[in-house]
Design an enzyme around this catalytic site. Structure first.
Site, short mmCIF file in Angstrom:
data_model
loop_
_atom_site.label_atom_id
_atom_site.label_comp_id
_atom_site.label_asym_id
_atom_site.label_seq_id
_atom_site.Cartn_x
_atom_site.Cartn_y
_atom_site.Cartn_z
N PHE A 62 0.71 -1.23 0.00
CA PHE A 62 0.00 0.11 0.03
C PHE A 62 1.01 1.23 -0.12
CE2 PHE A 62 -2.49 3.41 1.66
CZ PHE A 62 -3.82 3.20 0.90
N ASP B 246 9.57 2.30 1.82
CA ASP B 246 8.04 3.24 2.48
C ASP B 246 8.06 2.96 3.88
OD1 ASP B 246 5.51 3.82 3.11
OD2 ASP B 246 4.72 3.21 1.45
N LYS C 91 2.51 9.60 8.26
CA LYS C 91 1.53 9.09 9.44
C LYS C 91 2.18 9.69 10.89
CE LYS C 91 -0.42 4.91 7.68
NZ LYS C 91 -1.81 5.38 7.70
C1 LIG Z 1 2.98 2.13 3.84
C2 LIG Z 1 1.86 3.26 3.40
N1 LIG Z 1 2.49 4.09 2.45
C3 LIG Z 1 1.45 5.25 2.05
C4 LIG Z 1 0.32 5.29 2.70
C5 LIG Z 1 -0.44 6.56 2.31
O1 LIG Z 1 -0.59 7.75 3.33
P1 LIG Z 1 -1.39 8.63 3.33
O2 LIG Z 1 -2.77 8.17 3.56
O3 LIG Z 1 -0.86 9.75 4.21
O4 LIG Z 1 -1.37 9.41 1.82
C6 LIG Z 1 -0.08 4.49 3.61
C7 LIG Z 1 -1.40 4.93 4.44
O5 LIG Z 1 -1.98 4.04 4.99
C8 LIG Z 1 0.87 3.48 4.24
O6 LIG Z 1 0.37 2.87 5.13
#
Ligand SMILES: Cc1ncc(COP(=O)(O)O)c(C=O)c1O
Length: 400
Positions: free
Chosen positions: A135, A220, A249
């Site tokens: 994700f 990430d 986050k």
């Molecule tokens: C690993 C990861 N990357 C990216 C995101 C996307 O972040 P945002 O919702 O702040 O755009 C999330 C959100 O859950 C995530 O868990």
């Protein structure tokens, strides 16, 4: 009394299956609804409220900054931005940072950086290999990066330049690598995709492959970073260093912020290549600085290891008690409980009745991501409520 949920149904785009609860106040690991009822918060704003709700260190930093300077634009230097940048770089293996406003935006920026790197150093290579069940966010490019059909299919055709391969499978990355590949982008532990922990050696093998082929390794750490899994960054548990890392986050414990961090060799943006109106503004950065300083000065990562092990033991005990729990897994304060049937919604509702907020990860799984400051007694309380909820749901399942 105003029915806020009815008003939301009228005015807001109906994109989230919300828990029927209107939250009005929070303190520490607890929140209160508009009827004054208290809940223990194991959702933690989706792994955002690192210091819990209204932590004095955070409230003070935000209040002072709000009285001083909220926003200026990046045309000018601002002190909180530079202070947060310095603290992040001093405590990670990366050399430079760029601030934005969210996780998806940080990943977009990281992919732009990788494409720029590909143009300058890899004969125009532009493809990024990502994992199935990853994700990476909701923008068009990040939907293509996210290896899950449910996020991709409604928005096809997908942005080009991404290949999704099996997670935890180095051979899959090797066979997907072409002369067009410029980077591999992975979560060091897949959060939203199921709290999937890779086998030992997988990330080190990916690191080696990227070195060998001259590809950038982008990690990430938006969900896993800043103490969540028991070290400041999860890459530290694998004896590797990424070339690029993204954060968001929990970075400012609730204020919107994201970051792209890169090694010097990967910091190839030139003036004008990237930018943001709000990214790195003084208010968000003051909150980020207060959060990171608190995490470091109080060794919250070590606290997360202790409390996280306590949580893991408690979840394992519940698995022993209830045969319909098929798996429990996690790292630090990011954990999941999986069921042999689709009862997660019923368990979430029963927990809510008992005064505990948990996240439905899938139809058959829950996710726990409480504030990093929770105590072992908070964990015991949560496990007690969860145990009762599971007993109730198991009776319902037997009756059906
Ligand atoms: C690993 C990861 N990357 C990216 C995101 C996307 O972040 P945002 O919702 O702040 O755009 C999330 C959100 O859950 C995530 O868990």
């Amino acid at each position: 009394m105003t029915d806020w949920q009815q008003l939301e149904a009228k005015y807001y785009m109906q994109v989230v299956a919300r828990t029927p609860l209107t939250l009005v106040r929070g303190r520490g690991a607890r929140v209160w609804d508009d009827k004054g009822r208290e809940y223990l918060d194991f959702v933690g704003g989706w792994a955002v409220n690192s210091l819990g709700h209204c932590h004095p260190a955070l409230t003070q930093a935000i209040t002072e900054q709000a009285r001083t300077l909220v926003h200026t634009s990046n045309q000018f230097y601002t002190i909180p931005q530079v202070k947060l940048a310095e603290l992040l770089i001093q405590n990670s293996c990366l050399d430079r940072v760029f601030f934005c406003n969210s996780g998806t935006e940080a990943n977009e920026g990281a992919v732009k950086l990788a494409r720029r790197y590909g143009k300058l150093r890899l004969d125009g290579a532009y493809e990024v290999i990502t994992a199935i069940n990853s994700f990476h966010g909701r923008t068009l490019a990040m939907v293509a990066a996210t290896g899950q059909a449910k996020f991709q299919e409604p928005f096809a055709p997908l942005s080009p330049g991404f290949t999704n391969v099996r997670y935890n499978d180095i051979a899959a990355i090797k066979s997907a690598t072409t002369p067009q590949t410029c980077a591999v982008m992975l979560e060091p532990l897949q959060g939203e995709g199921g709290v999937n922990i890779p086998d030992e050696g997988y990330l080190a093998a990916v690191r080696d492959w990227c070195h060998q082929k001259g590809l950038l390794l982008i990690l990430d750490e938006i969900q896993t970073g800043l103490g969540r899994t028991g070290t400041l960054f999860t890459y530290q548990q694998h004896g590797i260093e990424p070339d690029v890392m993204t954060l968001a986050k929990g970075m400012a414990s609730g204020l919107p912020i994201g970051a792209i961090l890169a090694k010097e060799k990967a910091s190839v943006f030139a003036a004008g290549d990237h930018g943001s109106t709000f990214g790195g503004n003084p208010l968000a950065c003051a909150a980020g600085y207060a959060t990171l300083k608190f995490i470091l000065e109080n060794d919250l990562a070590a606290h997360v290891r202790t409390v996280g092990e306590h949580l893991a033991r408690g979840l394992a005990e519940l698995k022993q008690r209830f045969t319909f729990i098929s798996d429990v897994r996690g790292k630090g304060l990011l954990a999941a409980m999986e069921f042999s049937s689709d009862i997660a919604a019923a368990v979430v509702a029963a927990c809510l009745d008992g005064g505990l907020l948990v996240n439905k990860l899938k139809a058959n799984a829950l996710r726990f991501m409480p504030p990093l400051i929770i105590s072992t007694s908070d964990v015991d309380e949560a496990l007690g409520i969860l145990g009762k909820a599971l007993s109730g749901v198991s009776r319902q399942v037997e009756d059906e």
